[in-house]
Enzyme design. Structure first.
Site, PDB file in Angstrom:
ATOM      1  CG  LEU A   6      -2.050  -1.051   1.183  1.00 56.16           C
ATOM      2  CD1 LEU A   6      -2.754  -1.130   2.534  1.00 56.16           C
ATOM      3  CD2 LEU A   6      -3.052  -0.732   0.075  1.00 56.16           C
ATOM      4  CG  HIS A  64       7.133  40.604   8.897  1.00 54.21           C
ATOM      5  ND1 HIS A  64       7.955  40.621   7.797  1.00 54.21           N
ATOM      6  CD2 HIS A  64       7.880  41.031   9.950  1.00 54.21           C
ATOM      7  CE1 HIS A  64       9.149  41.063   8.168  1.00 54.21           C
ATOM      8  NE2 HIS A  64       9.128  41.314   9.462  1.00 54.21           N
TER       9      HIS A  64
END
Ligand code: FAD
Length: 475
Positions: free
Chosen positions: A39, A449
């Site tokens: 998988l 920021h």
């Protein structure tokens, strides 16, 4: 032979197949998923995840080597780091098994049965799976083909001890001292750069006249700069021809740009010339499906094949061969089978190259937009003007964010960035394109920021003619 039946049979457990199975299970559909090689498919076992783990380890090694050579940032190391390739690969394998194990648990929790074995179709709805315990014949109301893709092997450079593909490159127990990479697309570049960071001498042989042929020169320039600075030879317009062995070394023969035959020695030759749909050995010819140029399964915008209730998703249906596209298609198909109304119609699918520096691209480049008849404006913000970028020691790599918008209404048509960690901007870029954002939408959004996202804001401001952190472009 055991016989079984189900509502949904999914072949392939990669990032297309397993999300389809989980979503189908969540929607109450009786679902079986079959996979031979574990998988997670290519992506988790031998693609996206192991390559990024290796790139991370290589970057860490390179940084430590630099600190051992020179005191930088006030940090020095008394000794150069030691590389144990076997342990590095073991660490990478640990991540892979954690993730593939997690997928197994999610599949189970969704009530989906996983059968490990190779599937072969007798007809469009009947499949025989070869398992360790014997054959199981499964008939299904719906079949989802998610068989993925495999590496392209060059007939004159067959994979073996000296000639390897990306799968083998991620499992080397020793670092090749001399590595020649045939193909400078994203897989070849990602792996070649990682090996250079680990200390290999790396040479590229590329048939076209540039690296990463899907991107324009402005975008690839910072990568070219990195390769040059790190003494990686990039031989463009050169075609690999074959290999001989001499004194335990591989000798690659190639034709150079002038048509002359050249040769180069290597411990390993990594062939990374692309991938092709996995169409062999599972009976696609018995299913009556249409193919595109014999290369991919033909599907419509709902991933339906020409055969009723047979669906195909991911790499096997063609470009872009990317995990996130496969996943989006897988989820959609499960929902369509459950009766939802869905269509696969993304404005654009973001793509990232985890090179040095990284590249992210969503939508059209300025040239592509012009070729489609658009009048465009662009805004380019150099990341050297970003405080965050400088604080990450990345100010000198030539990175930037570039936005391309339609001149008349400022709708954003494409966003491209190159630079350290810019892959993490791909989500905002994709969202902007998908939501039909205009330059003013980005300019009007307060960006945190100090982050690299401010680079996107500034590129939009630049396109509008009034950036804050660089001089306004001359009119
Ligand atoms: P796959 O992941 O290929 O899975 C298909 C599965 O089906 C396989 O496990 C296969 O064994 C199985 N299978 C096939 N036929 C049968 C059968 N008949 N019976 C049983 N099982 C069968 N993509 C990204 O988006 N980002 C990246 O950073 C990235 N990096 C990559 C790096 C490398 C080195 C490579 C090789 C690929 C990378 N990719 C990346 C591409 C990505 O791995 C693929 O796009 C993605 O895995 C496709 O998913 P899929 O589900 O279509 O098929």
């Amino acid at each position: 032979m055991q016989t079984r039946s189900c509502q949904v049979l999914i072949i392939g457990g990669g990032p297309g197949g397993y999300p389809a199975a989980i979503r189908a299970g969540q929607l109450g559909l009786d679902t079986i998923i079959v996979d031979k090689h574990g998988l997670g498919g290519t992506c988790l076992n031998r693609g996206c995840i192991p390559s990024k783990a290796m790139i991370h380890a290589a970057t860490k090694y390179e940084e430590m080597s630099k600190h051992a050579e020179k005191d930088e940032l006030g940090i020095s190391l008394a000794e150069a780091p030691k590389l144990d390739m076997g342990k590095l690969v073991g660490w990478k394998d640990g991540i892979v098994s954690k993730l593939t194990g997690g997928v197994g648990q999610l599949i189970k929790a969704a009530g989906v049965e996983h059968i490990s074995g190779w599937a072969r179709f007798k007809d469009a709805k009947t499949c025989v799976v070869d398992t360790d315990e014997g054959e199981i014949e499964i008939t299904a109301e719906h079949v989802v083909l998610a068989t993925g893709s495999v590496e392209v092997e060059l007939p004159f450079l067959p994979f073996g001890d000296k000639v390897i593909g990306s799968t083998d490159a991620l499992d080397l127990s020793e670092k090749p001292e001399k590595l020649v990479v045939v193909g400078a697309g994203y897989i070849g570049l990602e792996l070649g750069i990682a090996f250079r960071k680990l200390g290999s001498e790396v040479t590229f042989i590329e048939a076209s006249d540039g690296i990463l042929p899907l991107y324009d020169k402005e975008i690839t320039r910072p990568i070219t700069m990195w390769l040059k600075k790190h003494k990686v030879a990039v031989n463009l317009s050169c075609k690999a021809k074959g290999m001989t062995e001499k004194g335990g070394m591989a000798v690659l023969e190639y034709e150079d740009a002038k048509g002359e035959t050249q040769s180069i020695e290597a411990d390993k030759i990594l062939v990374a010339v692309g991938r092709k749909a996995c169409l062999d050995g599972w009976g696609v010819e018995n299913m009556g499906l249409d193919l595109v140029d014999g290369r991919f399964i033909k599907v419509d915008d709902q991933c339906r094949t020409g055969m009723r209730n047979v669906w195909a998703i991911g790499d096997v249906v063609g470009e872009p061969l990317l995990a996130h596209k496969a996943t989006a298609q897988g989820e959609m198909v499960a929902e369509l089978i459950a009766g939802h109304k869905r269509v696969f119609d993304p404005v654009s699918i973001a793509a990232v190259c985890f090179t040095e520096p990284e590249v992210v691209g969503v939508g059209l480049t300025p040239d592509e937009a012009k070729a489609k008849g658009e009048e465009v404006i662009t805004g380019k913000f150099p990341l050297a003007a970003s405080g965050r970028y400088l604080s990450m020691e990345a100010g000198t790599d030539g990175g930037f964010v570039r936005v391309t918008a339609r001149e008349s209404d400022h709708v954003i048509l494409g966003i491209h960035a190159v630079g350290t960690h810019v892959s993490e901007l791909s989500g905002e870029f994709a969202l902007a394109i998908e939501m039909g954002a205009r330059l003013e939408d980005i300019a009007g959004t307060i960006h945190v920021h100090p982050t690299l996202t401010e680079g996107f804001l500034e590129s939009a401001l630049t396109a509008l003619g009034h950036p804050i952190h660089i001089s306004a472009p001359k009119k």
